[in-house]
Motif scaffolding. Structure first.
Motif, PDB file in Angstrom:
ATOM      1  N   THR A  79       0.863  -1.268   0.055  1.00  0.00           N
ATOM      2  CA  THR A  79      -0.076  -0.144  -0.071  1.00  0.00           C
ATOM      3  C   THR A  79       1.092   1.301  -0.170  1.00  0.00           C
ATOM      4  OG1 THR A  79      -0.232  -0.081   2.344  1.00  0.00           O
ATOM      5  CG2 THR A  79      -1.775  -1.436   1.166  1.00  0.00           C
ATOM      6  N   ASN A  80       0.364   2.464  -0.142  1.00  0.00           N
ATOM      7  CA  ASN A  80       1.059   3.801  -0.432  1.00  0.00           C
ATOM      8  C   ASN A  80       1.928   4.056   0.945  1.00  0.00           C
ATOM      9  OD1 ASN A  80       0.537   3.897  -3.022  1.00  0.00           O
ATOM     10  ND2 ASN A  80      -1.125   5.290  -2.618  1.00  0.00           N
ATOM     11  N   ASP A  81       1.316   3.371   2.140  1.00  0.00           N
ATOM     12  CA  ASP A  81       1.991   3.688   3.608  1.00  0.00           C
ATOM     13  C   ASP A  81       3.094   2.753   3.544  1.00  0.00           C
ATOM     14  OD1 ASP A  81      -0.208   5.367   4.152  1.00  0.00           O
ATOM     15  OD2 ASP A  81      -1.329   3.823   5.299  1.00  0.00           O
ATOM     16  N   GLU A  82       3.368   2.029   2.827  1.00  0.00           N
ATOM     17  CA  GLU A  82       4.524   1.133   3.250  1.00  0.00           C
ATOM     18  C   GLU A  82       5.402   1.121   1.908  1.00  0.00           C
ATOM     19  OE1 GLU A  82       1.936  -2.947   4.201  1.00  0.00           O
ATOM     20  OE2 GLU A  82       2.149  -2.411   2.141  1.00  0.00           O
ATOM     21  N   ILE A  83       5.484   2.482   1.317  1.00  0.00           N
ATOM     22  CA  ILE A  83       6.433   2.638   0.379  1.00  0.00           C
ATOM     23  C   ILE A  83       6.996   4.057   0.155  1.00  0.00           C
ATOM     24  CG2 ILE A  83       5.998   0.852  -1.422  1.00  0.00           C
ATOM     25  CD1 ILE A  83       4.444   2.794  -2.825  1.00  0.00           C
ATOM     26  N   ILE A  84       7.939   4.350  -0.241  1.00  0.00           N
ATOM     27  CA  ILE A  84       8.500   5.915  -0.441  1.00  0.00           C
ATOM     28  C   ILE A  84       8.480   5.617  -1.989  1.00  0.00           C
ATOM     29  CG2 ILE A  84      10.352   7.380  -0.305  1.00  0.00           C
ATOM     30  CD1 ILE A  84      11.290   5.541   2.099  1.00  0.00           C
ATOM     31  N   TRP A  85       7.525   6.792  -2.629  1.00  0.00           N
ATOM     32  CA  TRP A  85       7.364   7.179  -3.828  1.00  0.00           C
ATOM     33  C   TRP A  85       7.205   8.448  -4.533  1.00  0.00           C
ATOM     34  CZ3 TRP A  85       3.107   9.143  -6.313  1.00  0.00           C
ATOM     35  CH2 TRP A  85       1.802   9.380  -5.347  1.00  0.00           C
ATOM     36  N   GLN A  86       7.735   8.626  -5.761  1.00  0.00           N
ATOM     37  CA  GLN A  86       7.629   9.858  -6.322  1.00  0.00           C
ATOM     38  C   GLN A  86       7.744   9.644  -7.875  1.00  0.00           C
ATOM     39  OE1 GLN A  86       9.276  13.248  -4.881  1.00  0.00           O
ATOM     40  NE2 GLN A  86       8.160  11.883  -3.206  1.00  0.00           N
ATOM     41  N   GLN A  87       7.205  10.849  -8.373  1.00  0.00           N
ATOM     42  CA  GLN A  87       6.968  10.788  -9.915  1.00  0.00           C
ATOM     43  C   GLN A  87       7.770  12.146 -10.079  1.00  0.00           C
ATOM     44  OE1 GLN A  87       2.524  11.257  -9.774  1.00  0.00           O
ATOM     45  NE2 GLN A  87       2.465   9.320 -10.991  1.00  0.00           N
ATOM     46  N   MET A  88       8.025  12.240 -11.704  1.00  0.00           N
ATOM     47  CA  MET A  88       8.529  13.552 -12.125  1.00  0.00           C
ATOM     48  C   MET A  88       7.867  13.978 -13.132  1.00  0.00           C
ATOM     49  SD  MET A  88      12.287  14.036 -14.083  1.00  0.00           S
ATOM     50  CE  MET A  88      11.377  13.504 -15.685  1.00  0.00           C
ATOM     51  N   ALA A  89       7.683  15.399 -13.197  1.00  0.00           N
ATOM     52  CA  ALA A  89       6.664  16.098 -14.005  1.00  0.00           C
ATOM     53  C   ALA A  89       7.553  17.327 -14.608  1.00  0.00           C
ATOM     54  CB  ALA A  89       5.580  16.741 -13.471  1.00  0.00           C
ATOM     55  N   LEU A  90       7.171  17.405 -16.056  1.00  0.00           N
ATOM     56  CA  LEU A  90       7.801  18.440 -16.943  1.00  0.00           C
ATOM     57  C   LEU A  90       6.756  19.340 -17.217  1.00  0.00           C
ATOM     58  CD1 LEU A  90      10.286  16.438 -19.273  1.00  0.00           C
ATOM     59  CD2 LEU A  90      10.752  17.825 -16.955  1.00  0.00           C
ATOM     60  N   TYR A  91       6.878  20.747 -17.135  1.00  0.00           N
ATOM     61  CA  TYR A  91       5.943  21.481 -17.229  1.00  0.00           C
ATOM     62  C   TYR A  91       6.399  22.767 -18.318  1.00  0.00           C
ATOM     63  CZ  TYR A  91       4.180  20.117 -12.912  1.00  0.00           C
ATOM     64  OH  TYR A  91       3.811  19.481 -11.605  1.00  0.00           O
ATOM     65  N   LYS A  92       5.852  22.924 -19.451  1.00  0.00           N
ATOM     66  CA  LYS A  92       6.523  24.069 -20.451  1.00  0.00           C
ATOM     67  C   LYS A  92       5.581  25.164 -20.261  1.00  0.00           C
ATOM     68  CE  LYS A  92       7.290  22.540 -24.882  1.00  0.00           C
ATOM     69  NZ  LYS A  92       6.786  22.418 -26.333  1.00  0.00           N
ATOM     70  N   VAL A  93       6.220  26.288 -20.067  1.00  0.00           N
ATOM     71  CA  VAL A  93       5.488  27.543 -19.902  1.00  0.00           C
ATOM     72  C   VAL A  93       5.843  28.601 -20.592  1.00  0.00           C
ATOM     73  CG1 VAL A  93       4.498  27.076 -17.505  1.00  0.00           C
ATOM     74  CG2 VAL A  93       6.631  28.290 -17.865  1.00  0.00           C
ATOM     75  N   PRO A  94       5.284  29.605 -21.151  1.00  0.00           N
ATOM     76  CA  PRO A  94       5.926  30.821 -21.927  1.00  0.00           C
ATOM     77  C   PRO A  94       6.966  31.212 -20.919  1.00  0.00           C
ATOM     78  CG  PRO A  94       3.617  30.790 -22.208  1.00  0.00           C
ATOM     79  CD  PRO A  94       4.035  29.749 -20.929  1.00  0.00           C
ATOM     80  N   THR A  95       8.276  31.572 -21.834  1.00  0.00           N
ATOM     81  CA  THR A  95       9.326  32.536 -21.318  1.00  0.00           C
ATOM     82  C   THR A  95       8.914  33.632 -20.710  1.00  0.00           C
ATOM     83  OG1 THR A  95      10.743  30.596 -22.281  1.00  0.00           O
ATOM     84  CG2 THR A  95      11.643  32.768 -21.245  1.00  0.00           C
ATOM     85  N   ALA A  96       8.271  34.418 -21.662  1.00  0.00           N
ATOM     86  CA  ALA A  96       7.817  35.862 -21.437  1.00  0.00           C
ATOM     87  C   ALA A  96       7.021  36.002 -20.213  1.00  0.00           C
ATOM     88  CB  ALA A  96       6.970  36.310 -22.724  1.00  0.00           C
ATOM     89  N   ILE A  97       6.122  35.167 -19.928  1.00  0.00           N
ATOM     90  CA  ILE A  97       5.479  35.162 -18.536  1.00  0.00           C
ATOM     91  C   ILE A  97       6.174  35.076 -17.241  1.00  0.00           C
ATOM     92  CG2 ILE A  97       3.627  33.978 -17.163  1.00  0.00           C
ATOM     93  CD1 ILE A  97       2.150  33.555 -19.619  1.00  0.00           C
ATOM     94  N   ILE A  98       7.204  34.141 -17.445  1.00  0.00           N
ATOM     95  CA  ILE A  98       8.094  33.959 -16.043  1.00  0.00           C
ATOM     96  C   ILE A  98       8.715  35.135 -15.897  1.00  0.00           C
ATOM     97  CG2 ILE A  98      10.133  32.562 -15.615  1.00  0.00           C
ATOM     98  CD1 ILE A  98       8.820  30.326 -17.319  1.00  0.00           C
TER      99      ILE A  98
END
Length: 195
Positions: A79-98
């Motif tokens: 179950t989720n309580d018995e593990i250490i877990w992660q996911q990776m995500a990539l987000y592409k956003v307009p440079t001008a806004i940043i």
């Protein structure tokens, strides 16, 4: 009652193995929430991490069936309580806004996101976390013109497991094909034949 389970399957890397495992899921009409495969800590042994939402009984029966596959060493179900877990995500956003919005910069720092690629028209950020963290950042960046988003499959480590390394070493120690042959008996027989 259905809940989320993470199956960790240690296998040899054999052609057609993923198909054998997939057939077991499709026969039981079990949908995969996430599937990841990667090398393990031992050379030539691979690790499948599969996430399903199902009842405990169905998952335990599935685990028993998967363990019967010849190329499978061990299957863990947690179950989720018995593990250490992660996911990776990539987000592409307009440079001008940043560049314009201080809020975006603060938001990215808050979620521990780091820039992977910076182009004139877009910037790609990487963040790791669990579902809630990944989804929250997605919702926030959507307000600032999010262009594209992708999330990886789950990777997980079992809290109480020693991994597969010790089990493989124990199997190698106990392998009868690697036991030394007692030559004393063979030498005695050859003496008899020489007479």
């Amino acid at each position: 009652m259905k809940q989320e389970y993470t199956l960790t399957i240690y296998t040899e890397n054999q052609v057609g193995l993923i198909n054998k495992i997939a057939i077991m899921f499709s026969r039981r009409k079990i949908s995969l929430e996430s599937l990841n495969t990667s090398p393990s800590e031992i050379e030539k042994i691979y690790r499948f991490t599969i996430v399903v939402k199902e009842t405990e009984t169905v998952v335990k029966n599935l685990v028993r069936q998967i363990e019967k596959i010849v190329d499978v060493f061990k299957v863990y179900c947690n179950t989720n309580d018995e593990i250490i877990w992660q996911q990776m995500a990539l987000y592409k956003v307009p440079t001008a806004i940043i560049m314009k919005e201080v809020k975006v910069e603060r938001l990215l720092r808050e979620y521990g996101a780091k820039a992977v690629v910076i182009q004139e028209d877009y910037t790609v950020f990487e963040a790791t976390g669990q579902d809630e963290e990944v989804n929250n950042l997605l919702q926030e960046l959507d307000k600032f013109g999010l262009i594209e988003f992708v999330r990886s499959s789950r990777i997980a480590i079992i809290k109480s497991s020693e991994g597969i390394h010790k089990k493989v070493l124990d199997m190698e120690k106990n392998d009868p094909t690697k036991q030394p042959i007692n030559n004393e008996f063979l030498n005695h027989k050859s003496v008899i034949f020489e007479m």
